[in-house]
Design a protein around this motif. Structure first.
Motif, PDB file in Angstrom:
ATOM      1  N   PRO A  84       0.802  -1.234   0.000  1.00  0.00           N
ATOM      2  CA  PRO A  84       0.000   0.000   0.000  1.00  0.00           C
ATOM      3  C   PRO A  84       0.834   1.284   0.000  1.00  0.00           C
ATOM      4  CG  PRO A  84      -0.864  -1.555   1.611  1.00  0.00           C
ATOM      5  CD  PRO A  84       0.430  -2.118   1.109  1.00  0.00           C
ATOM      6  N   ALA A  85       1.932   1.311   0.744  1.00  0.00           N
ATOM      7  CA  ALA A  85       2.742   2.530   0.829  1.00  0.00           C
ATOM      8  C   ALA A  85       3.364   2.912  -0.512  1.00  0.00           C
ATOM      9  CB  ALA A  85       3.835   2.358   1.882  1.00  0.00           C
ATOM     10  N   LEU A  86       3.495   1.947  -1.414  1.00  0.00           N
ATOM     11  CA  LEU A  86       4.091   2.196  -2.737  1.00  0.00           C
ATOM     12  C   LEU A  86       3.063   2.219  -3.854  1.00  0.00           C
ATOM     13  CD1 LEU A  86       7.198  -0.173  -2.449  1.00  0.00           C
ATOM     14  CD2 LEU A  86       7.107   2.303  -2.041  1.00  0.00           C
ATOM     15  N   ASP A 132      -4.306  -9.102  -8.538  1.00  0.00           N
ATOM     16  CA  ASP A 132      -3.037  -9.718  -8.923  1.00  0.00           C
ATOM     17  C   ASP A 132      -3.213 -11.129  -9.487  1.00  0.00           C
ATOM     18  OD1 ASP A 132      -3.667 -10.857  -6.508  1.00  0.00           O
ATOM     19  OD2 ASP A 132      -1.819 -10.281  -5.501  1.00  0.00           O
ATOM     20  N   SER A 133      -4.422 -11.418  -9.935  1.00  0.00           N
ATOM     21  CA  SER A 133      -4.704 -12.699 -10.565  1.00  0.00           C
ATOM     22  C   SER A 133      -5.261 -12.464 -11.967  1.00  0.00           C
ATOM     23  CB  SER A 133      -5.729 -13.478  -9.729  1.00  0.00           C
ATOM     24  OG  SER A 133      -6.224 -14.573 -10.461  1.00  0.00           O
ATOM     25  N   ARG A 134      -4.561 -12.974 -12.964  1.00  0.00           N
ATOM     26  CA  ARG A 134      -5.020 -12.837 -14.354  1.00  0.00           C
ATOM     27  C   ARG A 134      -6.388 -13.492 -14.529  1.00  0.00           C
ATOM     28  NH1 ARG A 134      -4.890 -15.490 -19.368  1.00  0.00           N
ATOM     29  NH2 ARG A 134      -4.299 -14.136 -21.085  1.00  0.00           N
ATOM     30  N   GLN A 135      -6.567 -14.662 -13.938  1.00  0.00           N
ATOM     31  CA  GLN A 135      -7.830 -15.382 -14.079  1.00  0.00           C
ATOM     32  C   GLN A 135      -8.993 -14.581 -13.485  1.00  0.00           C
ATOM     33  OE1 GLN A 135      -7.875 -19.193 -12.167  1.00  0.00           O
ATOM     34  NE2 GLN A 135      -9.720 -19.847 -13.241  1.00  0.00           N
ATOM     35  N   ASP A 158      -5.901  -5.459   1.722  1.00  0.00           N
ATOM     36  CA  ASP A 158      -5.644  -6.877   1.464  1.00  0.00           C
ATOM     37  C   ASP A 158      -4.261  -6.994   0.832  1.00  0.00           C
ATOM     38  OD1 ASP A 158      -5.716  -9.563   0.931  1.00  0.00           O
ATOM     39  OD2 ASP A 158      -7.428  -9.477  -0.429  1.00  0.00           O
ATOM     40  N   ASP A 159      -3.225  -7.050   1.672  1.00  0.00           N
ATOM     41  CA  ASP A 159      -1.869  -6.918   1.146  1.00  0.00           C
ATOM     42  C   ASP A 159      -0.966  -8.123   1.408  1.00  0.00           C
ATOM     43  OD1 ASP A 159      -1.661  -6.558   3.851  1.00  0.00           O
ATOM     44  OD2 ASP A 159      -0.582  -4.664   3.755  1.00  0.00           O
ATOM     45  N   GLY A 160      -1.504  -9.308   1.574  1.00  0.00           N
ATOM     46  CA  GLY A 160      -0.685 -10.488   1.833  1.00  0.00           C
ATOM     47  C   GLY A 160      -0.120 -11.123   0.579  1.00  0.00           C
ATOM     48  N   LEU A 161       0.840 -12.011   0.794  1.00  0.00           N
ATOM     49  CA  LEU A 161       1.457 -12.764  -0.292  1.00  0.00           C
ATOM     50  C   LEU A 161       0.430 -13.708  -0.903  1.00  0.00           C
ATOM     51  CD1 LEU A 161       4.044 -13.654  -1.834  1.00  0.00           C
ATOM     52  CD2 LEU A 161       4.415 -15.295   0.015  1.00  0.00           C
TER      53      LEU A 161
END
Length: 186
Positions: A84-86, A132-135, A158-161
């Protein structure tokens, strides 16, 4: 629209539609593996305008020949997370590929990429979500008409791996500007 090649590493794309003039300057850095888009939007109408702007980028974080031979294999090793900060989706290739036989001595691949937007302080440009998911973004649609434009995007908290197994990056912005106003995004 009009596309003009400015030199070996940059081009300009210009289009006007429905009273909004858009000019994108696309540059490839000469020293670092970075592609930068600078987008200028101008409201040509006599009224306030509100826009939703959605970016999209796919990741291929391996040698080109390896990615082309097995894109699905390469995609399952890419982890993404939102910072989020970036205002950025960061992607990292987590494939162990240094060739060591002992699994404990293997190192994670060094490829890292990001997709970010710089907000201008005091402007009416607001990052409202990402994907972050193309699908999830394309869905049953196509790149020309992805279903993700109609869905609610992931929230900024919602910033988890995540391992989506088909990584991409999409940032959603809400933009408001006055008659004649010009805004710039990078």
């Amino acid at each position: 629209y009009r596309v003009t090649r400015l030199d070996h590493a940059s081009l300009r794309i210009v289009n006007t539609w429905s009273g909004i003039r858009a000019e994108a300057l696309v540059r490839i850095d000469g020293n670092d593996p970075v592609e930068t888009w600078t987008l200028r939007l101008r409201n040509l109408t006599p009224r306030m305008r509100m826009l939703k702007l959605t970016s999209y980028r796919e990741f291929a974080l391996n040698a080109g020949d390896a990615y082309m031979r097995h894109p699905d294999f390469n995609n399952i090793h890419i982890g993404t997370w939102f910072v989020p900060a970036l205002n950025a989706v960061v992607a990292r290739n987590r494939l162990l590929k240094d060739g060591a036989r002992d699994a404990h001595k293997r190192k994670i691949s060094p490829e890292v990429a990001f997709h970010a937007v710089g907000e201008t302080p005091g402007s009416s440009i607001l990052l409202t979500g990402y994907e972050d998911s193309r699908q999830f973004f394309i869905g049953r649609g196509t790149l020309r008409s992805p279903e993700g434009l109609e869905k609610i995007s992931r929230g900024l908290s919602d910033d988890g791996l995540l391992y989506s197994f088909d990584p991409a990056a999409s940032l959603r912005l809400h933009i408001g500007f006055q008659p004649g106003q010009e805004l710039e995004l990078v």
